[in-house]
Design a protein around this motif. Structure first.
Motif, mmCIF file in Angstrom:
data_model
loop_
_atom_site.group_PDB
_atom_site.id
_atom_site.type_symbol
_atom_site.label_atom_id
_atom_site.label_comp_id
_atom_site.label_asym_id
_atom_site.label_seq_id
_atom_site.Cartn_x
_atom_site.Cartn_y
_atom_site.Cartn_z
ATOM 1 N N SER A 23 0.779 -1.148 -0.045
ATOM 2 C CA SER A 23 -0.240 0.037 -0.013
ATOM 3 C C SER A 23 0.807 1.146 0.297
ATOM 4 C CB SER A 23 -0.997 0.042 1.249
ATOM 5 O OG SER A 23 -0.214 0.216 2.331
ATOM 6 N N PRO A 24 0.449 2.367 -0.352
ATOM 7 C CA PRO A 24 1.064 3.609 -0.359
ATOM 8 C C PRO A 24 1.653 3.733 1.122
ATOM 9 C CG PRO A 24 -0.967 4.027 -1.692
ATOM 10 C CD PRO A 24 -0.878 2.662 -0.959
ATOM 11 N N ALA A 25 0.794 3.647 2.317
ATOM 12 C CA ALA A 25 1.468 3.877 3.386
ATOM 13 C C ALA A 25 2.626 2.844 3.751
ATOM 14 C CB ALA A 25 0.115 3.591 4.723
ATOM 15 N N GLU A 26 2.446 1.578 3.482
ATOM 16 C CA GLU A 26 3.643 0.462 3.516
ATOM 17 C C GLU A 26 4.874 1.035 2.887
ATOM 18 O OE1 GLU A 26 1.448 -3.539 4.175
ATOM 19 O OE2 GLU A 26 1.443 -2.652 2.127
ATOM 20 N N LEU A 27 4.722 1.484 1.635
ATOM 21 C CA LEU A 27 5.813 2.046 0.967
ATOM 22 C C LEU A 27 6.565 3.269 1.557
ATOM 23 C CD1 LEU A 27 7.666 2.213 -1.873
ATOM 24 C CD2 LEU A 27 5.723 3.506 -2.868
ATOM 25 N N ARG A 28 5.563 4.249 1.814
ATOM 26 C CA ARG A 28 6.198 5.387 2.903
ATOM 27 C C ARG A 28 6.973 5.082 3.937
ATOM 28 N NH1 ARG A 28 4.264 9.220 6.916
ATOM 29 N NH2 ARG A 28 5.268 11.012 6.564
ATOM 30 N N GLN A 29 6.338 4.211 4.868
ATOM 31 C CA GLN A 29 6.734 3.988 6.060
ATOM 32 C C GLN A 29 8.360 3.286 5.866
ATOM 33 O OE1 GLN A 29 4.336 1.596 8.763
ATOM 34 N NE2 GLN A 29 5.649 1.656 10.234
ATOM 35 N N LYS A 30 8.379 2.248 5.021
ATOM 36 C CA LYS A 30 9.800 1.626 4.881
ATOM 37 C C LYS A 30 10.635 2.528 4.125
ATOM 38 C CE LYS A 30 8.980 -2.573 6.390
ATOM 39 N NZ LYS A 30 9.641 -3.301 7.415
ATOM 40 N N LEU A 31 10.320 3.288 3.141
ATOM 41 C CA LEU A 31 11.189 4.360 2.596
ATOM 42 C C LEU A 31 11.800 5.243 3.629
ATOM 43 C CD1 LEU A 31 9.755 4.955 -1.088
ATOM 44 C CD2 LEU A 31 11.717 3.590 -0.190
ATOM 45 N N ILE A 32 10.854 5.664 4.432
ATOM 46 C CA ILE A 32 11.252 6.600 5.654
ATOM 47 C C ILE A 32 12.464 5.929 6.551
ATOM 48 C CG2 ILE A 32 10.640 7.549 7.757
ATOM 49 C CD1 ILE A 32 8.034 8.284 6.408
ATOM 50 N N LEU A 33 12.016 4.591 6.895
ATOM 51 C CA LEU A 33 13.252 3.815 7.473
ATOM 52 C C LEU A 33 14.557 3.885 6.707
ATOM 53 C CD1 LEU A 33 10.938 0.807 8.805
ATOM 54 C CD2 LEU A 33 11.973 2.739 10.273
ATOM 55 N N GLY A 35 15.698 6.187 5.288
ATOM 56 C CA GLY A 35 16.141 7.513 5.084
ATOM 57 C C GLY A 35 15.487 8.338 4.027
ATOM 58 N N GLU A 36 14.704 8.096 3.447
ATOM 59 C CA GLU A 36 13.862 8.876 2.400
ATOM 60 C C GLU A 36 12.678 9.533 2.837
ATOM 61 O OE1 GLU A 36 14.672 9.095 -0.951
ATOM 62 O OE2 GLU A 36 16.141 7.951 -0.598
ATOM 63 N N ASP A 37 12.514 10.815 2.451
ATOM 64 C CA ASP A 37 11.536 11.692 3.217
ATOM 65 C C ASP A 37 10.527 11.640 2.005
ATOM 66 O OD1 ASP A 37 10.216 13.245 4.728
ATOM 67 O OD2 ASP A 37 11.189 15.059 4.199
ATOM 68 N N LEU A 38 9.138 10.984 2.300
ATOM 69 C CA LEU A 38 8.420 10.764 1.047
ATOM 70 C C LEU A 38 6.968 11.089 2.016
ATOM 71 C CD1 LEU A 38 8.208 9.708 -1.694
ATOM 72 C CD2 LEU A 38 7.366 7.402 -0.624
ATOM 73 N N LEU A 39 6.150 12.040 1.341
ATOM 74 C CA LEU A 39 4.778 12.425 1.664
ATOM 75 C C LEU A 39 4.010 11.015 1.200
ATOM 76 C CD1 LEU A 39 4.705 15.903 0.776
ATOM 77 C CD2 LEU A 39 5.062 15.029 3.055
ATOM 78 N N LEU A 40 2.850 10.894 1.978
ATOM 79 C CA LEU A 40 2.028 9.881 1.552
ATOM 80 C C LEU A 40 1.448 9.989 0.022
ATOM 81 C CD1 LEU A 40 0.217 7.213 2.333
ATOM 82 C CD2 LEU A 40 -1.285 8.705 3.370
ATOM 83 N N LYS A 41 0.990 11.205 -0.191
ATOM 84 C CA LYS A 41 0.532 11.623 -1.631
ATOM 85 C C LYS A 41 1.675 11.252 -2.705
ATOM 86 C CE LYS A 41 -2.261 13.142 -4.355
ATOM 87 N NZ LYS A 41 -3.715 12.379 -4.578
ATOM 88 N N GLU A 42 2.944 11.428 -2.495
ATOM 89 C CA GLU A 42 4.098 10.987 -3.218
ATOM 90 C C GLU A 42 4.073 9.586 -3.508
ATOM 91 O OE1 GLU A 42 7.233 14.589 -2.762
ATOM 92 O OE2 GLU A 42 7.270 13.045 -1.100
ATOM 93 N N ALA A 43 3.883 8.719 -2.230
ATOM 94 C CA ALA A 43 4.039 7.192 -2.317
ATOM 95 C C ALA A 43 2.583 6.782 -3.208
ATOM 96 C CB ALA A 43 3.649 6.717 -0.899
ATOM 97 N N GLU A 44 1.440 7.611 -2.971
ATOM 98 C CA GLU A 44 0.292 7.183 -3.833
ATOM 99 C C GLU A 44 0.496 7.245 -5.156
ATOM 100 O OE1 GLU A 44 -2.555 9.669 -2.212
ATOM 101 O OE2 GLU A 44 -2.924 8.347 -0.569
ATOM 102 N N MET A 45 0.996 8.431 -5.571
ATOM 103 C CA MET A 45 1.410 8.760 -6.939
ATOM 104 C C MET A 45 2.449 7.939 -7.648
ATOM 105 S SD MET A 45 1.471 13.064 -6.756
ATOM 106 C CE MET A 45 2.519 13.321 -8.189
ATOM 107 N N ALA A 46 3.557 7.384 -6.812
ATOM 108 C CA ALA A 46 4.403 6.403 -7.201
ATOM 109 C C ALA A 46 3.902 4.845 -7.562
ATOM 110 C CB ALA A 46 5.487 6.103 -6.369
#
Length: 141
Positions: A23-33, A35-46
């Protein structure tokens, strides 16, 4: 299509709830871990950019498709690099019999201009006596 080629472990890493999709939330959470700073909207778009079935999730098939695309781009870059090696001193945008002869010499082989003309003729689609990048890619397939 590439088999799972080890991509399953990538999906499992991102897939926290174990449903087989990211999910976008899972993608965002792991990318933050990572070291990537990713907004939920950016994860959704990706995810939306590669989501083949429109469900809003990244599946194994989507990941494989994405990797295959990257593979094609890399293959094209490699072909362009190889083409430039044959075209290194002329810089005319074509492989000429002279540049082909020079490349063979660099590889330790001796070919005559006549032999190089024969080699080029096999893939010279428009009969101009030289190989364009397009003709070179066909030759390399």
């Amino acid at each position: 299509m590439i088999k799972d080629a080890g991509f399953e472990h990538v999906i499992k890493y991102f897939d926290e709830d174990g449903d087989g999709k990211v999910s976008p939330a899972e993608l965002r959470q792991k990318l933050i871990l990572l070291g990537e700073d990713l907004l939920l909207k950016e994860a959704e778009m990706a995810i939306e950019a590669v989501d083949s079935d429109g469900d809003g999730y990244l599946s194994l098939e989507d990941l494989i498709s994405l990797m295959e695309e990257g593979g094609e781009e890399q293959k094209l870059r490699d072909l362009k690099e190889a083409f430039e090696m044959y075209n290194d001193s002329d810089k005319c945008g074509f492989i000429t019999p002279k540049s082909l002869k020079r490349m063979f010499k660099k590889m330790g082989e001796s070919k005559s201009i006549g032999e190089c003309k024969v080699m080029i003729k096999q893939f010279d689609l428009n009969g101009d006596g030289v190989l364009s990048f397009h003709e070179f890619t066909i030759m390399m397939q």
